[in-house]
Scaffold this active site. Structure first.
Site, mmCIF file in Angstrom:
data_model
loop_
_atom_site.group_PDB
_atom_site.id
_atom_site.type_symbol
_atom_site.label_atom_id
_atom_site.label_comp_id
_atom_site.label_asym_id
_atom_site.label_seq_id
_atom_site.Cartn_x
_atom_site.Cartn_y
_atom_site.Cartn_z
ATOM 1 N N GLU A 114 29.200 -0.959 2.683
ATOM 2 C CA GLU A 114 27.886 -1.481 3.034
ATOM 3 C C GLU A 114 27.303 -2.311 1.901
ATOM 4 O O GLU A 114 27.541 -2.031 0.730
ATOM 5 C CB GLU A 114 26.905 -0.338 3.309
ATOM 6 C CG GLU A 114 27.197 0.456 4.537
ATOM 7 C CD GLU A 114 26.213 1.610 4.692
ATOM 8 O OE1 GLU A 114 25.137 1.567 4.049
ATOM 9 O OE2 GLU A 114 26.525 2.549 5.421
ATOM 10 N N CYS A 363 21.577 4.968 2.335
ATOM 11 C CA CYS A 363 22.815 4.443 1.764
ATOM 12 C C CYS A 363 24.017 5.186 2.343
ATOM 13 O O CYS A 363 24.093 6.408 2.285
ATOM 14 C CB CYS A 363 22.775 4.596 0.243
ATOM 15 S SG CYS A 363 24.216 3.933 -0.588
#
Length: 389
Positions: A114, A363
């Site tokens: 990511e 996250c």
């Protein structure tokens, strides 16, 4: 990050090394400018050719060697034989109402990472990932739901910045990535050499020229690496994920504290401050009725008293993770009370502004959710084939 893993059994087998994969070529982004010059000279070219290539990569931001119109076909062939440009494939883009953009990228070996773009009042800030998975052991974090699979190469870290910048280049609005935070999946100092190479590449005045004061590296507290980093001469900002003001509490939510307790951590931080004369930021995630008591705030104020003039504390609202449902976000009242105790003690602190709350904000969450969907799809397809026999 916890030991929980959502991998299927076939994924647990020993993975092939990246460099051993058939057809694999490293990204040219992994070379520093000096290394690119050396490589060009070794392959029969003048130094200025490397400078031209560097300009094509970082100023004109081409995505293939063929776009380099002032480079000979023979040399382009050599480049193609040895390197790729950007090794990442864009899988998913999620854009929030507040302008935050979350990217899911696929690496050459099929692994997922990511990257997040945040719009700040001072410009565009990109949060990059440095590892596939994480072994640090924070019990509240989505990043550690998958154990560390491998380190990212320097080229793969740089490539995240380049693809985010391409996203805005393609829109034609002239916006430029101005700030970088190394706070994505993984522990940057557990991938020390590649992260250092990445920092020097994006900071290079002849390339992206992102100022050192606009770059922040966050560590969970690898004390020896903090000391080593102090001596590197890179003037970037350092952030430390603290999240608790005493050893008992910190060890219960961050496994790394068992190896590097607060005494060792703060010895390293004090060395860093003395060596660099630079401020350290402490990240403190607010977990409801876990680490957000007024007495925790007083402990935190006492812990940082010695370095108060060169430290700063970010209080971070928790983004809930379904796999860690025993944690919840501190109420606004508890955050305000915690903040007030710090301010009364003269602590420089702020409650961090949230970004991307309407997308997979935590996250590692987008990656984790995508992997779940991919597995569910694979199971469904396998089941359908079985029933069709």
């Amino acid at each position: 990050m916890s030991e929980v893993t959502t991998q299927s059994k076939p994924e647990r087998r020993k993975r092939q090394k990246l460099e051993d994969m058939e057809g694999y070529k490293p990204s040219i982004y992994g070379l520093t400018r000096d290394e690119l010059i050396d490589w060009a000279v070794e392959h029969g070219e003048k130094k200025f050719r490397a400078t031209q290539i560097w300009d094509w990569l970082y100023k004109k931001r081409v995505q293939s060697f063929e776009e380099m119109t002032n480079i000979s076909k023979d040399f382009i062939a050599k480049l193609n034989d040895n390197f790729c440009v950007n090794p990442l494939k864009q899988r998913i883009v999620q854009e929030s109402k507040d302008g935050t953009v979350k990217y899911l990228f696929e690496l050459p070996d099929g692994m997922l990472i990511e990257t997040v773009l945040m719009r700040q009042h001072y410009g565009l800030s990109v949060c990059v990932t440095t590892q596939v998975g994480c072994n640090i052991g924070c019990t509240f974090c989505a990043s550690g739901l998958i154990k560390k699979q491998r380190d990212l190469t320097a080229g793969e870290i740089v490539a995240q910045i380049m693809l985010v910048q391409k996203y805005f280049d393609d829109r034609g609005d002239g916006e430029r990535v101005s700030h970088v935070v190394v706070m994505g999946i993984g522990e940057p100092f557990d991938n020390y050499d590649n992260v250092l190479r990445f920092l020097r590449t994006i900071n290079n005045d002849n390339g992206l020229a992102i100022g050192a004061r606009h770059i922040t590296v966050s560590t969970s507290g690898l004390a020896p690496k903090i000391k080593e980093f102090a001596n590197e001469g890179v003037q970037v900002n350092l952030a430390v994920s603290l999240h608790a003001p005493n050893n008992d509490l910190r060890s219960s939510i961050m496994r790394i504290n068992r190896s590097f307790p607060l005494e060792k951590l703060f010895e390293a931080i004090e060395y860093y401050i003395q060596t660099t004369n630079r401020r350290v930021t402490f990240e403190y995630i607010m977990l409801n009725e876990v680490n957000d008591h007024p007495e925790n705030a007083q402990e935190l104020a006492d812990l940082t008293k010695k370095i108060r003039k060169l430290s700063y504390i970010n209080l971070i609202p928790y983004n809930p993770v379904s796999e860690h449902d025993h944690y919840s976000r501190s109420t606004k009242e508890r955050v305000a009370a915690f903040y007030d105790v710090l301010k009364k003690n003269g602590v420089n602190c702020v409650v961090r502004q949230e970004h991307g709350t309407d997308i997979d904000a935590a996250c590692g969450q987008l990656r984790s959710n995508t992997m779940k969907r991919d597995r569910q799809k694979a199971v469904a397809e396998a089941s359908g084939k079985s029933e069709g026999k």
